[in-house]
Write a protein that holds these residues in place. Structure first.
Motif, PDB file in Angstrom:
ATOM      1  N   LYS A 198       0.812  -1.119  -0.011  1.00 45.87           N
ATOM      2  CA  LYS A 198      -0.013   0.010  -0.021  1.00 45.87           C
ATOM      3  C   LYS A 198       0.952   1.229  -0.006  1.00 45.87           C
ATOM      4  CE  LYS A 198      -4.233   1.599   2.419  1.00 45.87           C
ATOM      5  NZ  LYS A 198      -5.021   1.460   3.475  1.00 45.87           N
ATOM      6  N   THR A 199       1.915   1.144   0.789  1.00 42.58           N
ATOM      7  CA  THR A 199       2.899   2.394   0.838  1.00 42.58           C
ATOM      8  C   THR A 199       3.628   2.591  -0.537  1.00 42.58           C
ATOM      9  OG1 THR A 199       3.256   1.886   3.230  1.00 42.58           O
ATOM     10  CG2 THR A 199       4.778   3.531   1.972  1.00 42.58           C
ATOM     11  N   LYS A 200       3.894   1.426  -1.231  1.00 41.46           N
ATOM     12  CA  LYS A 200       4.433   1.602  -2.384  1.00 41.46           C
ATOM     13  C   LYS A 200       3.803   2.083  -3.566  1.00 41.46           C
ATOM     14  CE  LYS A 200       7.476  -2.540  -1.857  1.00 41.46           C
ATOM     15  NZ  LYS A 200       7.628  -3.931  -2.461  1.00 41.46           N
ATOM     16  N   GLU A 201       2.516   1.874  -3.362  1.00 38.71           N
ATOM     17  CA  GLU A 201       1.274   2.314  -4.486  1.00 38.71           C
ATOM     18  C   GLU A 201       1.262   3.661  -4.195  1.00 38.71           C
ATOM     19  OE1 GLU A 201      -2.298   0.126  -4.224  1.00 38.71           O
ATOM     20  OE2 GLU A 201      -1.267  -1.577  -4.721  1.00 38.71           O
ATOM     21  N   PHE A 202       1.288   4.126  -3.048  1.00 39.13           N
ATOM     22  CA  PHE A 202       1.089   5.477  -2.590  1.00 39.13           C
ATOM     23  C   PHE A 202       2.232   6.468  -3.153  1.00 39.13           C
ATOM     24  CE2 PHE A 202       1.910   8.787   0.442  1.00 39.13           C
ATOM     25  CZ  PHE A 202       0.868   9.997   0.322  1.00 39.13           C
ATOM     26  N   LEU A 203       3.565   6.120  -2.885  1.00 39.58           N
ATOM     27  CA  LEU A 203       4.514   6.838  -3.230  1.00 39.58           C
ATOM     28  C   LEU A 203       4.705   6.777  -4.869  1.00 39.58           C
ATOM     29  CD1 LEU A 203       7.149   5.429  -0.438  1.00 39.58           C
ATOM     30  CD2 LEU A 203       5.841   7.828  -0.722  1.00 39.58           C
ATOM     31  N   SER A 204       4.463   5.617  -5.299  1.00 35.46           N
ATOM     32  CA  SER A 204       4.695   5.600  -6.839  1.00 35.46           C
ATOM     33  C   SER A 204       3.630   6.537  -7.576  1.00 35.46           C
ATOM     34  CB  SER A 204       4.495   4.310  -7.281  1.00 35.46           C
ATOM     35  OG  SER A 204       3.256   3.780  -6.997  1.00 35.46           O
ATOM     36  N   GLY A 205       2.349   6.670  -6.909  1.00 38.39           N
ATOM     37  CA  GLY A 205       1.529   7.953  -7.358  1.00 38.39           C
ATOM     38  C   GLY A 205       1.428   9.074  -7.245  1.00 38.39           C
ATOM     39  N   LEU A 206       2.280   9.567  -6.663  1.00 37.69           N
ATOM     40  CA  LEU A 206       2.785  10.957  -6.241  1.00 37.69           C
ATOM     41  C   LEU A 206       3.262  11.780  -7.359  1.00 37.69           C
ATOM     42  CD1 LEU A 206       4.244  10.725  -2.603  1.00 37.69           C
ATOM     43  CD2 LEU A 206       1.769  11.361  -3.412  1.00 37.69           C
ATOM     44  N   ARG A 207       2.767  12.854  -7.738  1.00 43.40           N
ATOM     45  CA  ARG A 207       3.392  13.822  -8.641  1.00 43.40           C
ATOM     46  C   ARG A 207       4.400  14.784  -7.684  1.00 43.40           C
ATOM     47  NH1 ARG A 207      -2.317  15.065  -8.761  1.00 43.40           N
ATOM     48  NH2 ARG A 207      -1.894  17.041  -7.998  1.00 43.40           N
ATOM     49  N   PRO A 208       5.126  15.357  -8.928  1.00 43.47           N
ATOM     50  CA  PRO A 208       6.368  16.020  -8.193  1.00 43.47           C
ATOM     51  C   PRO A 208       6.009  17.080  -7.404  1.00 43.47           C
ATOM     52  CG  PRO A 208       6.588  15.830 -10.650  1.00 43.47           C
ATOM     53  CD  PRO A 208       5.482  15.189 -10.303  1.00 43.47           C
ATOM     54  N   ASP A 209       4.859  17.952  -7.491  1.00 44.61           N
ATOM     55  CA  ASP A 209       4.332  18.851  -6.713  1.00 44.61           C
ATOM     56  C   ASP A 209       3.891  18.123  -5.159  1.00 44.61           C
ATOM     57  OD1 ASP A 209       2.207  18.013  -8.051  1.00 44.61           O
ATOM     58  OD2 ASP A 209       1.014  19.664  -7.431  1.00 44.61           O
ATOM     59  N   GLU A 210       3.438  17.034  -5.340  1.00 46.78           N
ATOM     60  CA  GLU A 210       2.769  16.503  -4.023  1.00 46.78           C
ATOM     61  C   GLU A 210       4.112  16.063  -3.044  1.00 46.78           C
ATOM     62  OE1 GLU A 210      -1.310  14.524  -5.598  1.00 46.78           O
ATOM     63  OE2 GLU A 210       0.359  13.354  -5.946  1.00 46.78           O
TER      64      GLU A 210
END
Length: 76
Positions: A13-25
């Motif tokens: 779940k953490t991997k999915e969250f981090l991989s889905g972040l945009r640069p501004d996020e």
């Protein structure tokens, strides 16, 4: 540790969250982490200021009582 296996121990779940972040996020998260650190630092400082003020107040009271006892020795 090479970059390919760096995040293998993280939950999926953490991997999915981090991989889905945009640069501004990512920038916003970094700013949030710095904000939390700053708040913790200021909170720690304020805690010690309060402890110091209470210590000074108690010390003044103790000093006053000691002076009063010494003055009482010299009164007839």
């Amino acid at each position: 540790m090479n970059d390919a296996k760096r995040f293998d121990d993280l939950p999926e779940k953490t991997k999915e969250f981090l991989s889905g972040l945009r640069p501004d996020e990512v920038d916003t998260l970094n700013d949030g982490i710095r904000l939390v650190r700053s708040i913790a630092t200021v909170g720690n400082f304020i805690k010690w200021v309060i402890v110091g003020i209470l210590g000074i107040a108690v010390g003044i009271v103790m000093f006053g009582e000691s002076v009063a006892k010494i003055v009482a020795w010299f009164r007839p």
